[in-house]
Write a protein that holds these residues in place. Sequence first.
Motif, PDB file in Angstrom:
ATOM      1  N   LEU A 111      -1.664   8.627   6.497  1.00  0.00           N
ATOM      2  CA  LEU A 111      -2.684   8.441   7.520  1.00  0.00           C
ATOM      3  C   LEU A 111      -2.443   7.164   8.334  1.00  0.00           C
ATOM      4  O   LEU A 111      -3.331   6.673   9.006  1.00  0.00           O
ATOM      5  CB  LEU A 111      -4.058   8.382   6.824  1.00  0.00           C
ATOM      6  CG  LEU A 111      -5.274   8.881   7.559  1.00  0.00           C
ATOM      7  CD1 LEU A 111      -5.088  10.279   8.089  1.00  0.00           C
ATOM      8  CD2 LEU A 111      -6.495   8.854   6.647  1.00  0.00           C
ATOM      9  N   ASP A 112      -1.237   6.628   8.216  1.00  0.00           N
ATOM     10  CA  ASP A 112      -0.912   5.404   8.944  1.00  0.00           C
ATOM     11  C   ASP A 112       0.075   5.741  10.060  1.00  0.00           C
ATOM     12  O   ASP A 112       1.146   6.286   9.794  1.00  0.00           O
ATOM     13  CB  ASP A 112      -0.280   4.392   7.973  1.00  0.00           C
ATOM     14  CG  ASP A 112      -0.084   3.030   8.620  1.00  0.00           C
ATOM     15  OD1 ASP A 112      -0.157   2.935   9.866  1.00  0.00           O
ATOM     16  OD2 ASP A 112       0.141   2.056   7.881  1.00  0.00           O
ATOM     17  N   PRO A 113      -0.294   5.431  11.326  1.00  0.00           N
ATOM     18  CA  PRO A 113       0.619   5.743  12.439  1.00  0.00           C
ATOM     19  C   PRO A 113       1.984   5.060  12.302  1.00  0.00           C
ATOM     20  O   PRO A 113       2.945   5.461  12.975  1.00  0.00           O
ATOM     21  CB  PRO A 113      -0.126   5.237  13.684  1.00  0.00           C
ATOM     22  CG  PRO A 113      -1.302   4.481  13.197  1.00  0.00           C
ATOM     23  CD  PRO A 113      -1.561   4.858  11.766  1.00  0.00           C
ATOM     24  N   LYS A 122       0.843  -1.209   0.000  1.00  0.00           N
ATOM     25  CA  LYS A 122       0.000   0.000   0.000  1.00  0.00           C
ATOM     26  C   LYS A 122       0.875   1.253   0.000  1.00  0.00           C
ATOM     27  O   LYS A 122       0.740   2.126  -0.854  1.00  0.00           O
ATOM     28  CB  LYS A 122      -0.921   0.023   1.230  1.00  0.00           C
ATOM     29  CG  LYS A 122      -2.011  -1.040   1.216  1.00  0.00           C
ATOM     30  CD  LYS A 122      -2.977  -0.876   2.381  1.00  0.00           C
ATOM     31  CE  LYS A 122      -2.298  -1.011   3.732  1.00  0.00           C
ATOM     32  NZ  LYS A 122      -1.691  -2.333   3.954  1.00  0.00           N
ATOM     33  N   THR A 123       1.779   1.310   0.989  1.00  0.00           N
ATOM     34  CA  THR A 123       2.620   2.496   1.128  1.00  0.00           C
ATOM     35  C   THR A 123       3.522   2.681  -0.092  1.00  0.00           C
ATOM     36  O   THR A 123       3.637   3.782  -0.639  1.00  0.00           O
ATOM     37  CB  THR A 123       3.474   2.378   2.406  1.00  0.00           C
ATOM     38  OG1 THR A 123       2.583   2.304   3.517  1.00  0.00           O
ATOM     39  CG2 THR A 123       4.388   3.566   2.579  1.00  0.00           C
ATOM     40  N   THR A 124       4.157   1.597  -0.516  1.00  0.00           N
ATOM     41  CA  THR A 124       5.040   1.661  -1.681  1.00  0.00           C
ATOM     42  C   THR A 124       4.282   2.197  -2.891  1.00  0.00           C
ATOM     43  O   THR A 124       4.795   3.039  -3.632  1.00  0.00           O
ATOM     44  CB  THR A 124       5.596   0.253  -1.981  1.00  0.00           C
ATOM     45  OG1 THR A 124       6.228  -0.236  -0.801  1.00  0.00           O
ATOM     46  CG2 THR A 124       6.586   0.275  -3.118  1.00  0.00           C
ATOM     47  N   THR A 155       3.860   5.487   9.945  1.00  0.00           N
ATOM     48  CA  THR A 155       4.680   6.554   9.316  1.00  0.00           C
ATOM     49  C   THR A 155       5.623   6.071   8.202  1.00  0.00           C
ATOM     50  O   THR A 155       6.632   6.710   7.930  1.00  0.00           O
ATOM     51  CB  THR A 155       5.538   7.323  10.364  1.00  0.00           C
ATOM     52  OG1 THR A 155       6.439   6.415  10.992  1.00  0.00           O
ATOM     53  CG2 THR A 155       4.697   7.992  11.420  1.00  0.00           C
ATOM     54  N   ASN A 156       5.286   4.972   7.536  1.00  0.00           N
ATOM     55  CA  ASN A 156       6.197   4.469   6.496  1.00  0.00           C
ATOM     56  C   ASN A 156       6.264   5.369   5.266  1.00  0.00           C
ATOM     57  O   ASN A 156       7.338   5.569   4.707  1.00  0.00           O
ATOM     58  CB  ASN A 156       5.792   3.056   6.053  1.00  0.00           C
ATOM     59  CG  ASN A 156       6.005   2.038   7.156  1.00  0.00           C
ATOM     60  OD1 ASN A 156       6.660   2.340   8.157  1.00  0.00           O
ATOM     61  ND2 ASN A 156       5.449   0.856   7.011  1.00  0.00           N
ATOM     62  N   ALA A 157       5.139   5.916   4.854  1.00  0.00           N
ATOM     63  CA  ALA A 157       5.157   6.816   3.691  1.00  0.00           C
ATOM     64  C   ALA A 157       5.991   8.056   4.024  1.00  0.00           C
ATOM     65  O   ALA A 157       6.775   8.532   3.209  1.00  0.00           O
ATOM     66  CB  ALA A 157       3.735   7.205   3.289  1.00  0.00           C
ATOM     67  N   ILE A 188      -3.901   9.101  -0.343  1.00  0.00           N
ATOM     68  CA  ILE A 188      -3.905   8.920   1.112  1.00  0.00           C
ATOM     69  C   ILE A 188      -3.454   7.507   1.445  1.00  0.00           C
ATOM     70  O   ILE A 188      -4.076   6.528   1.015  1.00  0.00           O
ATOM     71  CB  ILE A 188      -5.313   9.183   1.696  1.00  0.00           C
ATOM     72  CG1 ILE A 188      -5.837  10.553   1.222  1.00  0.00           C
ATOM     73  CG2 ILE A 188      -5.264   9.121   3.216  1.00  0.00           C
ATOM     74  CD1 ILE A 188      -7.240  10.875   1.716  1.00  0.00           C
ATOM     75  N   ASP A 189      -2.359   7.417   2.189  1.00  0.00           N
ATOM     76  CA  ASP A 189      -1.872   6.096   2.587  1.00  0.00           C
ATOM     77  C   ASP A 189      -2.563   5.677   3.880  1.00  0.00           C
ATOM     78  O   ASP A 189      -2.446   6.345   4.904  1.00  0.00           O
ATOM     79  CB  ASP A 189      -0.350   6.140   2.804  1.00  0.00           C
ATOM     80  CG  ASP A 189       0.213   4.736   3.001  1.00  0.00           C
ATOM     81  OD1 ASP A 189      -0.384   3.774   2.468  1.00  0.00           O
ATOM     82  OD2 ASP A 189       1.240   4.592   3.699  1.00  0.00           O
ATOM     83  N   CYS A 190      -3.301   4.577   3.824  1.00  0.00           N
ATOM     84  CA  CYS A 190      -4.118   4.150   4.962  1.00  0.00           C
ATOM     85  C   CYS A 190      -3.504   2.973   5.700  1.00  0.00           C
ATOM     86  O   CYS A 190      -2.774   2.172   5.124  1.00  0.00           O
ATOM     87  CB  CYS A 190      -5.516   3.759   4.476  1.00  0.00           C
ATOM     88  SG  CYS A 190      -6.520   5.172   4.013  1.00  0.00           S
TER      89      CYS A 190
HETATM   90 MG    MG Z   1       1.852   0.905   4.835  1.00  0.00          MG
END
Ligand code: MG
Length: 267
Positions: free
Chosen positions: A31-33, A7-9, A35-37, A131-133
């Motif tokens: 939007l992901d705690p 997802k993030t990638t 914080t990878n993005a 939006i990265d979820c």
């Molecule tokens: Mg992710």
Amino acid sequence: MKGGVGKTTSVVEIGTILATDHDKSVLIIDLDPQTNATFSLMKLDDWDNIKDTATIADVLGMNKGFSSRDEEYDINDAIIENVGGIDGLDLIPSHLELTFLDLDLGAQAGREHILSNQLKKCVKEYDYILIDCPPNLTVAPQNALVISDYILVPVAPEFYAAIGLPLLSNRVTQLKKRLPGCKVEILGVIFTQVRNTNDHNHHLNEIRTTCNGDLNIETFQTVIPFTTKISEAAKWNRPASLTNPDSNGVQAYKSLTQELLLTLEEV
Ligand SMILES: [Mg+2]
Ligand SMILES: Nc1ncnc2c1ncn2[C@@H]1O[C@H](COP(=O)(O)OP(=O)(O)O)[C@@H](O)[C@H]1O
């Protein structure tokens, strides 16, 4: 709703390619705690400087009192323009604190619309907001669904994916009934981390057939191969499309972005 599937990638690579190759103005919201993005695009030191005042946690009102939270903060303060020197790509970074959003908000009315209200204050106009979820449907991702036109669903072609997809589809239908103004649709499934094995080929074909049949979900033709060149990029806090532009993984994300733009023209 699954972790580790790309997802993030996908958000980071597609967002970067839209800005660099297609001259689009793009905002990525992390939007992901986890914080990878955020850390795919900026260094820890730079994040340290802004983490107490200018992350998605502030945008969602977590450092403020509980009344009229969304009026108290200006989303424009949390936008990092041209993040990492990438022209046209802006970022709202995340914060681990976001884990506690649901606890903070409780059953507060309108809690799914905080991001929507904040985005109305955004000064800049974007061609695309990605939006990265996180892999769940808690309040933060619900805030994303309410303001989104489309959902992209990255899927690694494995056994469990076939179970998750109908569940996601049903949940989104239910949420739309409950959340006023939510018009989000699933735009399509992106196959990620695809290995050239019998097992992956089998599941990929099976999931494509199910999607195109009963589930009625589109699948993108372009598939993203499994390649270490993609995972290596993270250690430079740079997207692979900039550190490894010639790798087959990045080439696949470039084709996918083109397919995505064509798809958006048709819908
Ligand atoms: Mg992710
Ligand atoms: N196509 C790919 N090939 C190889 N590794 C990948 C690929 N896509 C993602 N990864 C790696 O797999 C891990 C999970 O990917 P990520 O995008 O963070 O998934 P998610 O956001 O769904 O949890 C990361 O270490 C990432 O670098």
